[in-house]
Every structure is written in structure tokens, then in C-alpha cells.
Enzyme design. Sequence first.
Site, PDB file in Angstrom:
ATOM      1  N   SER A  71       0.950  -1.213  -0.039  1.00 40.26           N
ATOM      2  CA  SER A  71       0.038  -0.024  -0.048  1.00 40.26           C
ATOM      3  C   SER A  71       0.828   1.213  -0.006  1.00 40.26           C
ATOM      4  O   SER A  71       2.053   1.034   0.336  1.00 40.26           O
ATOM      5  CB  SER A  71      -0.725  -0.082   1.445  1.00 40.26           C
ATOM      6  N   TYR A  84      -1.776  -0.167  10.589  1.00 43.35           N
ATOM      7  CA  TYR A  84      -1.523  -0.625   9.032  1.00 43.35           C
ATOM      8  C   TYR A  84      -0.538  -0.255   8.605  1.00 43.35           C
ATOM      9  O   TYR A  84       0.055  -1.075   7.720  1.00 43.35           O
ATOM     10  CB  TYR A  84      -2.760   0.131   8.620  1.00 43.35           C
TER      11      TYR A  84
END
Length: 258
Positions: free
Chosen positions: A148, A161
Site C-alpha cells: 500500500s 496498518y
Amino acid sequence: MATKTALITGGSRGIGRGIALELAATGARIAVNYAGNAAAAAATVADVKAAGGDGFAIQGDVAVAADRERLVAETLARFGRIDVLVNNAGVAPQVRADLLEAGEESFDRLFAINLKGPFFLAQAVARRMLQQERDAEGFRGRIVNITSISAYTASINRGDYCMVKAGLAMMTKLFADRLGNEGINVYEIRPGVIATDMTAGVKEKYDRLILEQGLTPIRRWGQPSDVGRAVRAIVEDRFPFSTGAVFDVDGGFHLHRL
Ligand code: NAP
């Protein structure tokens, strides 16, 4: 290109589904892994078949060792080999908490699903790939990790995250180094903001940021097929002399702009 076999974690929905459909167009045979949504997985398998591929749905939680073993064993039982592993399954924090308030439960959940699972699955699949015959060009297999923009972008309300995605980026380098001379190339794909169930809850926020404020030079949401096309290029072996490479599939988000 000879027909490839692929194991895609989290292939039932979103980006994983987009990858499955692109690979299906090459005739690939695909193990579509899912965690709990059997109906979504069945729909993806049906669409894979309609798109020219073949496949089956397989439940399994990538955070659980016995499930990972079963994923590998069943994929091998069906296809005889695993040419491609796509470590795509991942979750966002259920609650976004400031760094100074963040709890251990979310931390442990994200590390288990988004980092520990991919690591040990890559390890198991790589061991198996090493037993597979190379083809005429030396190909034994490919591993693709879906990270990501959060791998390098600090978001202080979901630090867990960001940290797991940064870890997955390093994991790509480690496996690329270990397997580089073995016919197994390893790649990282860094999606930007992609329209899936994961981002459905923040749609208005990103509509504003992308469409009005130009968060990305390419002013649109990414689609699962954007990521799928990048994985397809890897599976079609367009990058045989690249390993450990990072592909930004992000509309240009990663550019520093002034
Ligand atoms: P999504 O729409 O929420 O889909 C998640 C997929 O992962 C589903 O197929 C789900 O299965 C599966 N899954 C969840 N937990 C699992 C587990 N423990 N074991 C096995 N499978 C599991 O998410 P997405 O947006 O497509 O995201 C896919 C990946 O891309 C994630 O790694 C995410 O971090 C990354 N990513 C997403 C974006 C974005 O903007 N959407 C951006 C960058 C990176 P079920 O259908 O059974 O629930």
C-alpha cells in the site's frame, strides 16, 4: 505463455477479485481464497470461468497456520504446482485510533493477517516452488505482495496498518534476495486509493481529495482491475530480469509535488 496456476489470498472481493479476473483472461487456473464470504468467492470463481480461466474457491484464514497449510495442499492437489502466489488478503483497522491511544488488539490482528500470514505463506509456497521444474527460460515461480502507499505514508490514526505494510515491503526485498537465483522473482505492488469495500466507508472523503483537490495527478479512483493488470504483466513474465521491484499503482500519489 503456458497456462499458469495461481493462489490468490483474499481473491473473493475487491483487489483480489480484480487480480483473479485479469489472470483468468490469460487462461490461468486460480485458487480463490477467502476468509468468510463464500458467496463472493463463488461469484468470483464463476466470473473467472466466464473470463476464460478455471478455478475453485477455498476458505482459509491466512493468520492461522493450519489454514495456510491447507491452502497450499489443496491448491497443489488441484493443480499439481503453484506458479504464482499473490499475497493480497489484508484488513484495515476496525477502529482508527490515534497513535497515543492505539490498542494491542488491533495491532495483533493486523500483524497476524497482513504480515505474519503472508510471510509464512510465502515461505511454504517458496519451499514448494523450489521443488518445481524450471521451464525453458528458468521460470519456477513468482510471488507478488500487495502492500500500500501506507508502506511509506504516515497516517497517525492507523499506525498499525502503516507498520505492517512497511514490513511487507521489507519482506518483498528479503524473499527477492533469497530466491533471486532460483527462478523465483518477487514483486511488491503498492496500490493507492482503490474503490473496494475497504474504502467504501471513506468514499466522500476521497472523492473530495482526489476529484476536487487533486490528491493524485491522475484524478480518479483506482479500480481493482488497475492492480489486476499489473499482476497480469508480472504473471505474463514481462519483467524476467526484475526482482524486488516496487510497482506504484497509485495514480501518481507517490510523487513529491510542489
Ligand atoms: P476488501 O475489499 O476488504 O477485501 C478483502 C479480501 O481479503 C476479501 O477477499 C476477504 O475475504 C479477504 N480476507 C480478509 N481477511 C482475511 C484473512 N484473515 N484470510 C484470508 N482472506 C482474508 O479489501 P481490498 O481493498 O480489496 O484490499 C486487498 C488488499 O489490498 C489488502 O491487503 C489491502 O491492505 C490492500 N490495499 C487496499 C487499498 C484500497 O484502497 N482498497 C489500497 C492499498 C492496499 P472475504 O470476502 O471472505 O471477507
